[in-house]
Design a protein around this motif. Structure first.
Motif, PDB file in Angstrom:
ATOM      1  N   THR A  45      -4.543 -43.964  28.509  1.00  0.00           N
ATOM      2  CA  THR A  45      -4.244 -44.636  27.244  1.00  0.00           C
ATOM      3  C   THR A  45      -5.153 -45.831  27.023  1.00  0.00           C
ATOM      4  OG1 THR A  45      -1.925 -43.963  27.400  1.00  0.00           O
ATOM      5  CG2 THR A  45      -2.435 -45.781  25.909  1.00  0.00           C
ATOM      6  N   GLU A  46      -5.401 -46.578  28.106  1.00  0.00           N
ATOM      7  CA  GLU A  46      -6.214 -47.786  27.998  1.00  0.00           C
ATOM      8  C   GLU A  46      -7.695 -47.488  27.785  1.00  0.00           C
ATOM      9  OE1 GLU A  46      -7.697 -51.482  30.893  1.00  0.00           O
ATOM     10  OE2 GLU A  46      -5.915 -50.319  31.433  1.00  0.00           O
ATOM     11  N   LEU A  47      -8.242 -46.547  28.567  1.00  0.00           N
ATOM     12  CA  LEU A  47      -9.676 -46.296  28.564  1.00  0.00           C
ATOM     13  C   LEU A  47     -10.105 -45.190  27.605  1.00  0.00           C
ATOM     14  CD1 LEU A  47     -10.310 -46.488  32.429  1.00  0.00           C
ATOM     15  CD2 LEU A  47     -10.574 -48.314  30.720  1.00  0.00           C
ATOM     16  N   GLN A  48      -9.160 -44.317  27.225  1.00  0.00           N
ATOM     17  CA  GLN A  48      -9.425 -43.208  26.311  1.00  0.00           C
ATOM     18  C   GLN A  48     -10.655 -42.394  26.726  1.00  0.00           C
ATOM     19  OE1 GLN A  48      -9.334 -44.515  22.226  1.00  0.00           O
ATOM     20  NE2 GLN A  48      -7.348 -45.489  22.458  1.00  0.00           N
ATOM     21  N   PRO A  49     -10.603 -41.784  27.909  1.00  0.00           N
ATOM     22  CA  PRO A  49     -11.724 -40.961  28.380  1.00  0.00           C
ATOM     23  C   PRO A  49     -11.812 -39.658  27.594  1.00  0.00           C
ATOM     24  CG  PRO A  49      -9.853 -40.690  29.827  1.00  0.00           C
ATOM     25  CD  PRO A  49      -9.472 -41.771  28.843  1.00  0.00           C
ATOM     26  N   ASP A  50     -12.926 -38.985  27.749  1.00  0.00           N
ATOM     27  CA  ASP A  50     -13.068 -37.662  27.139  1.00  0.00           C
ATOM     28  C   ASP A  50     -12.407 -36.599  28.011  1.00  0.00           C
ATOM     29  OD1 ASP A  50     -14.839 -38.508  24.927  1.00  0.00           O
ATOM     30  OD2 ASP A  50     -16.259 -38.917  26.554  1.00  0.00           O
ATOM     31  N   VAL A  51     -12.513 -36.770  29.319  1.00  0.00           N
ATOM     32  CA  VAL A  51     -11.980 -35.804  30.281  1.00  0.00           C
ATOM     33  C   VAL A  51     -11.291 -36.542  31.420  1.00  0.00           C
ATOM     34  CG1 VAL A  51     -12.559 -33.973  31.940  1.00  0.00           C
ATOM     35  CG2 VAL A  51     -13.776 -34.104  29.760  1.00  0.00           C
ATOM     36  N   VAL A  52     -10.158 -36.006  31.859  1.00  0.00           N
ATOM     37  CA  VAL A  52      -9.478 -36.517  33.050  1.00  0.00           C
ATOM     38  C   VAL A  52      -9.517 -35.422  34.117  1.00  0.00           C
ATOM     39  CG1 VAL A  52      -7.326 -37.379  34.044  1.00  0.00           C
ATOM     40  CG2 VAL A  52      -7.908 -37.928  31.664  1.00  0.00           C
ATOM     41  N   LEU A  53     -10.042 -35.759  35.298  1.00  0.00           N
ATOM     42  CA  LEU A  53      -9.952 -34.859  36.449  1.00  0.00           C
ATOM     43  C   LEU A  53      -8.678 -35.244  37.182  1.00  0.00           C
ATOM     44  CD1 LEU A  53     -13.592 -34.630  37.872  1.00  0.00           C
ATOM     45  CD2 LEU A  53     -12.389 -33.029  36.389  1.00  0.00           C
ATOM     46  N   MET A  54      -7.673 -34.376  37.133  1.00  0.00           N
ATOM     47  CA  MET A  54      -6.328 -34.713  37.588  1.00  0.00           C
ATOM     48  C   MET A  54      -5.934 -33.927  38.833  1.00  0.00           C
ATOM     49  SD  MET A  54      -3.560 -36.525  36.540  1.00  0.00           S
ATOM     50  CE  MET A  54      -3.532 -36.619  34.735  1.00  0.00           C
ATOM     51  N   ASP A  55      -5.753 -34.639  39.945  1.00  0.00           N
ATOM     52  CA  ASP A  55      -5.225 -33.990  41.144  1.00  0.00           C
ATOM     53  C   ASP A  55      -3.799 -33.554  40.852  1.00  0.00           C
ATOM     54  OD1 ASP A  55      -4.854 -33.100  43.733  1.00  0.00           O
ATOM     55  OD2 ASP A  55      -4.432 -35.085  44.544  1.00  0.00           O
ATOM     56  N   VAL A  56      -3.439 -32.357  41.288  1.00  0.00           N
ATOM     57  CA  VAL A  56      -2.118 -31.840  40.936  1.00  0.00           C
ATOM     58  C   VAL A  56      -1.019 -32.427  41.817  1.00  0.00           C
ATOM     59  CG1 VAL A  56      -2.207 -29.794  42.418  1.00  0.00           C
ATOM     60  CG2 VAL A  56      -0.897 -29.726  40.301  1.00  0.00           C
ATOM     61  N   ARG A  57      -1.350 -32.728  43.061  1.00  0.00           N
ATOM     62  CA  ARG A  57      -0.341 -33.249  43.990  1.00  0.00           C
ATOM     63  C   ARG A  57      -0.639 -34.703  44.334  1.00  0.00           C
ATOM     64  NH1 ARG A  57       0.952 -28.405  48.333  1.00  0.00           N
ATOM     65  NH2 ARG A  57       1.109 -26.705  46.826  1.00  0.00           N
ATOM     66  N   MET A  58       0.181 -35.595  43.809  1.00  0.00           N
ATOM     67  CA  MET A  58       0.041 -37.017  44.077  1.00  0.00           C
ATOM     68  C   MET A  58       1.428 -37.609  44.298  1.00  0.00           C
ATOM     69  SD  MET A  58      -2.947 -38.269  41.410  1.00  0.00           S
ATOM     70  CE  MET A  58      -2.208 -37.533  39.945  1.00  0.00           C
ATOM     71  N   PRO A  59       1.524 -38.707  45.046  1.00  0.00           N
ATOM     72  CA  PRO A  59       2.834 -39.322  45.265  1.00  0.00           C
ATOM     73  C   PRO A  59       3.382 -39.918  43.978  1.00  0.00           C
ATOM     74  CG  PRO A  59       1.080 -40.746  46.090  1.00  0.00           C
ATOM     75  CD  PRO A  59       0.439 -39.432  45.723  1.00  0.00           C
ATOM     76  N   GLY A  60       4.719 -40.006  43.903  1.00  0.00           N
ATOM     77  CA  GLY A  60       5.322 -40.537  42.685  1.00  0.00           C
ATOM     78  C   GLY A  60       5.201 -39.517  41.567  1.00  0.00           C
ATOM     79  N   MET A  61       4.646 -39.939  40.446  1.00  0.00           N
ATOM     80  CA  MET A  61       4.452 -39.023  39.331  1.00  0.00           C
ATOM     81  C   MET A  61       3.333 -38.036  39.659  1.00  0.00           C
ATOM     82  SD  MET A  61       3.341 -39.763  35.370  1.00  0.00           S
ATOM     83  CE  MET A  61       4.620 -41.001  35.113  1.00  0.00           C
ATOM     84  N   THR A  62       3.641 -36.757  39.602  1.00  0.00           N
ATOM     85  CA  THR A  62       2.654 -35.739  39.926  1.00  0.00           C
ATOM     86  C   THR A  62       1.628 -35.576  38.807  1.00  0.00           C
ATOM     87  OG1 THR A  62       3.889 -33.932  38.896  1.00  0.00           O
ATOM     88  CG2 THR A  62       4.410 -34.461  41.203  1.00  0.00           C
TER      89      THR A  62
END
Length: 236
Positions: A45-62
């Motif tokens: 929301t803050e940086l407004q990137p074009d693409v996010v590379l998102m790891d599927v398994r992370m602690p807390g919010m996945t």
């Protein structure tokens, strides 16, 4: 134009490696890093990137939940960033859920630097980030998932039209090839169209069917029987 990328992975060494690969590529730039889903959502929301590379398994919010929040509550301006899910396993059930949460595709962590760069550029351009062989496996596996994880277009009554009846004959042809895992370039070649024309038609198909991505379109084509009499191309 530089494609701005946000990295989301709980392992610092992975983020560092990804940053080194991406920043060395012309036209690509890492603008931020997140170590969990909550931070990824806030930075998107803050940086407004074009693409996010998102790891599927992370602690807390996945990564799945972060993907859902980014794609469904995006405040703008402009469209939400394209999200490419990063995973170690190509048939990870969380990946399927992330795709249905609005991700543009997924990439294996053992992909080559060239594959990574291509995937980022493809996602930024609205292209699928799925190999044909992976799409086939996705269709097979996703359709066997619990209904809660599947796209749920309304089922028409006997006197109502099927959702695909909203499409023109040419759009149905494009949808079948999308469901077979073909890229826009291969669809353009098969149907003697330009890539820009194919991209426009795919976007129109998704809008008319109320779907978020090409995988959902492939699943719908499968469930409505469009592929029943269509021979799949050989795996590559």
């Amino acid at each position: 134009m530089t494609v701005r990328v946000l990295l989301a992975d709980d392992q610092e060494i992975v983020r560092t490696a990804l940053r080194l690969v991406i920043d060395r590529r012309e036209g690509l730039s890492v603008i931020g890093e997140a170590s969990d889903g909550e931070q990824a959502t806030a930075l998107a929301t803050e940086l407004q990137p074009d693409v996010v590379l998102m790891d599927v398994r992370m602690p807390g919010m996945t990564g799945v939940e972060a993907t859902r929040r980014i794609t469904t509550t995006w405040p703008g301006p402009g469209q939400a960033p394209r999200i490419v899910v990063l995973t170690t396993f190509d048939l990870d059930e969380y990946v399927h859920a992330a795709l249905h949460a609005g991700a543009s595709g997924f990439l294996l962590k053992n992909s080559t630097p060239d594959q990574l760069a291509h995937a980022i550029r493809a996602a930024a351009d609205g292209e699928p980030v799925l190999a044909p062989s992976v799409t086939r496996r996705l269709i097979s596996t996703v359709t066997a998932l619990p209904p809660a994880l599947l796209p749920s277009p309304p089922t028409p009554s006997p006197d109502e039209r099927s959702p695909t009846d909203l499409l023109t004959e040419r759009e149905l042809q494009v949808l079948v090839l999308v469901a077979q895992g073909l890229s826009n370039a291969r669809i353009a070649s098969a149907l003697d169209l330009t890539e820009a024309n194919v991209k426009s038609r795919v976007n129109r198909i998704l809008t008319r069917l109320g779907l978020d991505n090409r995988v959902q379109a492939a699943v719908l084509a499968h469930r409505t029987g469009l592929l029943a009499t269509t021979r799949m191309p050989p795996e590559t």
